[in-house]
Design a protein around this motif. Sequence first.
Motif, short mmCIF file in Angstrom:
data_model
loop_
_atom_site.label_atom_id
_atom_site.label_comp_id
_atom_site.label_asym_id
_atom_site.label_seq_id
_atom_site.Cartn_x
_atom_site.Cartn_y
_atom_site.Cartn_z
N LEU A 124 -7.70 4.18 -5.52
CA LEU A 124 -7.08 2.88 -5.30
C LEU A 124 -8.18 1.88 -5.01
CD1 LEU A 124 -4.60 1.02 -4.74
CD2 LEU A 124 -4.67 1.85 -2.37
N PHE A 125 -8.27 0.84 -5.84
CA PHE A 125 -9.26 -0.23 -5.65
C PHE A 125 -8.53 -1.48 -5.19
CE2 PHE A 125 -11.05 2.66 -8.77
CZ PHE A 125 -12.38 2.78 -8.38
N SER A 135 -14.15 -5.87 -1.57
CA SER A 135 -13.44 -5.01 -2.52
C SER A 135 -13.74 -3.57 -2.13
CB SER A 135 -13.89 -5.27 -3.96
OG SER A 135 -13.15 -4.47 -4.87
N ALA A 136 -12.70 -2.77 -1.95
CA ALA A 136 -12.88 -1.42 -1.41
C ALA A 136 -12.22 -0.38 -2.27
CB ALA A 136 -12.32 -1.34 0.02
N LYS A 137 -12.80 0.84 -2.25
CA LYS A 137 -12.26 1.98 -2.98
C LYS A 137 -11.74 3.02 -2.00
CE LYS A 137 -13.53 5.71 -6.19
NZ LYS A 137 -14.64 6.35 -6.95
N TYR A 138 -10.52 3.50 -2.25
CA TYR A 138 -9.90 4.55 -1.45
C TYR A 138 -9.47 5.69 -2.38
CZ TYR A 138 -9.67 0.76 1.95
OH TYR A 138 -9.99 -0.26 2.78
N VAL A 139 -9.55 6.91 -1.87
CA VAL A 139 -9.20 8.08 -2.68
C VAL A 139 -8.26 8.98 -1.89
CG1 VAL A 139 -11.34 8.03 -4.02
CG2 VAL A 139 -11.24 9.33 -1.87
N ASN A 140 -7.50 9.80 -2.64
CA ASN A 140 -6.64 10.77 -1.96
C ASN A 140 -6.98 12.19 -2.36
OD1 ASN A 140 -5.56 11.09 -4.50
ND2 ASN A 140 -3.51 10.36 -3.97
N LYS A 168 -4.26 1.04 7.24
CA LYS A 168 -3.00 1.21 6.51
C LYS A 168 -3.14 2.29 5.45
CE LYS A 168 1.19 -0.54 5.66
NZ LYS A 168 2.24 -0.76 6.68
N CYS A 169 -4.25 2.28 4.74
CA CYS A 169 -4.50 3.32 3.73
C CYS A 169 -4.59 4.70 4.38
CB CYS A 169 -5.78 3.01 2.96
SG CYS A 169 -5.64 1.61 1.82
N ALA A 170 -5.30 4.78 5.50
CA ALA A 170 -5.46 6.07 6.18
C ALA A 170 -4.13 6.61 6.68
CB ALA A 170 -6.44 5.91 7.35
N ALA A 171 -3.26 5.71 7.13
CA ALA A 171 -1.95 6.13 7.62
C ALA A 171 -1.10 6.74 6.52
CB ALA A 171 -1.23 4.93 8.24
N HIS A 172 -1.46 6.47 5.28
CA HIS A 172 -0.71 7.02 4.15
C HIS A 172 -1.54 8.01 3.35
CE1 HIS A 172 1.77 3.55 5.21
NE2 HIS A 172 2.76 4.19 4.62
N GLY A 173 -2.57 8.57 4.00
CA GLY A 173 -3.29 9.70 3.42
C GLY A 173 -4.46 9.38 2.53
N LEU A 174 -4.91 8.13 2.52
CA LEU A 174 -6.06 7.76 1.69
C LEU A 174 -7.33 7.70 2.53
CD1 LEU A 174 -4.73 4.93 -0.66
CD2 LEU A 174 -4.78 7.40 -1.04
N GLU A 175 -8.43 8.04 1.90
CA GLU A 175 -9.74 8.03 2.56
C GLU A 175 -10.60 6.91 2.00
OE1 GLU A 175 -13.70 10.92 2.93
OE2 GLU A 175 -11.78 11.73 2.20
N PHE A 176 -11.19 6.13 2.89
CA PHE A 176 -12.11 5.07 2.47
C PHE A 176 -13.36 5.70 1.87
CE2 PHE A 176 -15.93 2.62 3.56
CZ PHE A 176 -15.66 1.42 2.92
N ILE A 217 0.82 -1.22 0.00
CA ILE A 217 0.00 0.00 0.00
C ILE A 217 0.85 1.27 0.00
CG2 ILE A 217 -1.52 1.39 1.49
CD1 ILE A 217 -3.13 -1.22 1.98
N PRO A 218 1.93 1.37 0.79
CA PRO A 218 2.75 2.59 0.73
C PRO A 218 3.29 2.88 -0.67
CG PRO A 218 3.30 1.31 2.67
CD PRO A 218 2.40 0.45 1.84
N ASN A 219 3.65 1.82 -1.41
CA ASN A 219 4.13 2.01 -2.78
C ASN A 219 3.02 2.48 -3.70
OD1 ASN A 219 5.80 -0.53 -1.58
ND2 ASN A 219 7.11 0.71 -2.90
N TYR A 220 1.82 1.93 -3.51
CA TYR A 220 0.69 2.36 -4.33
C TYR A 220 0.40 3.84 -4.10
CZ TYR A 220 -0.23 -2.71 -4.57
OH TYR A 220 -0.14 -4.07 -4.74
N VAL A 221 0.39 4.24 -2.83
CA VAL A 221 0.07 5.63 -2.50
C VAL A 221 1.10 6.57 -3.13
CG1 VAL A 221 -0.21 7.30 -0.64
CG2 VAL A 221 -1.14 4.99 -0.39
N LYS A 222 2.36 6.18 -3.08
CA LYS A 222 3.42 7.01 -3.64
C LYS A 222 3.23 7.22 -5.15
CE LYS A 222 7.48 5.31 -4.49
NZ LYS A 222 8.83 4.71 -4.39
#
Length: 277
Positions: free
Chosen positions: A237-238, A272-277, A253-261, A224-229
């Motif tokens: 991010l799906f 299956s979940a969607k996250y956005v930044n 984990k997503c929230a810790a790297h700035g993504l919102e569920f 996940i950290p690599n995806y966020v970068k």
Amino acid sequence: MSLVYLEFDFKVDPAQPASDILIAELGELGFESFVENETGVLAYILKSEWEEANLSHLFVLQNPNFKITWTTKEIEQQNWNAEWERNFHPIKVGDRCMVRAPFHQAEPVDFDIVIEPKMSFGTGHHETTHMMLQHILDNDFEGKSVLDMGCGTGVLAILAKMKGAGYTEAIDIDEWCFLNTEENVERNNCSDIKAMQGDVSLLGDSKYDVILANINRNILLEDIPNYVKCLNKGGSLFLSGFYLEDLDVISAKCAAHGLEFEKKMEKNRWISAKYVN
């Protein structure tokens, strides 16, 4: 003289992700063909190439989260393609998308995807792939750069491209999946999808508007950290390949790297979940 094969009938509980891991590990041992069924996996290897000690080294068989038993019998060489065809049926995702093999008849849908999966994963039959396809149908991909990580057959990248995606990459660590994706993107007139063999180390400083990753819980948490970068501002991010009880730790984990569920889908405890930044 016909060749003699061993058929291993693996009973797998829970079926996923254990069956996928089992197939991947057996492929490295020289097993030539696999048929997934309601109880697990049938796996075939030449008797002359089999050593009983091989199974003792498999990670999936030592994992306490999975219960796997098996029986073995000898069989004569047979038409593996015919076996596969008998077990692969076309599926529909809503009323807009159909995933079928070349020998299935086409139906009037917006997105007709022809997949020949061979030994790779991602026909749309598994809950996680089905939900990821639904996410793609529900979201705007027009002109967006896309990464399909752990692409399997390439089916997610193909649907994204059919929905108007721009630059698209499909990456899988497994050589068979990489080669199968190359075949399937050609088969679906999506040859501008760039297929590559490898892991997140291939990403470097690449940037994408959308990242699709249908893998498994542990790899997702690690990557996940690599995806966020690599995700552009305003990107999506799906994720899939994990159970309902894993959603909190994935979201944390997503929230810790700035993504919102944003939203999730659930099918037979798979998420299956969607996250956005």
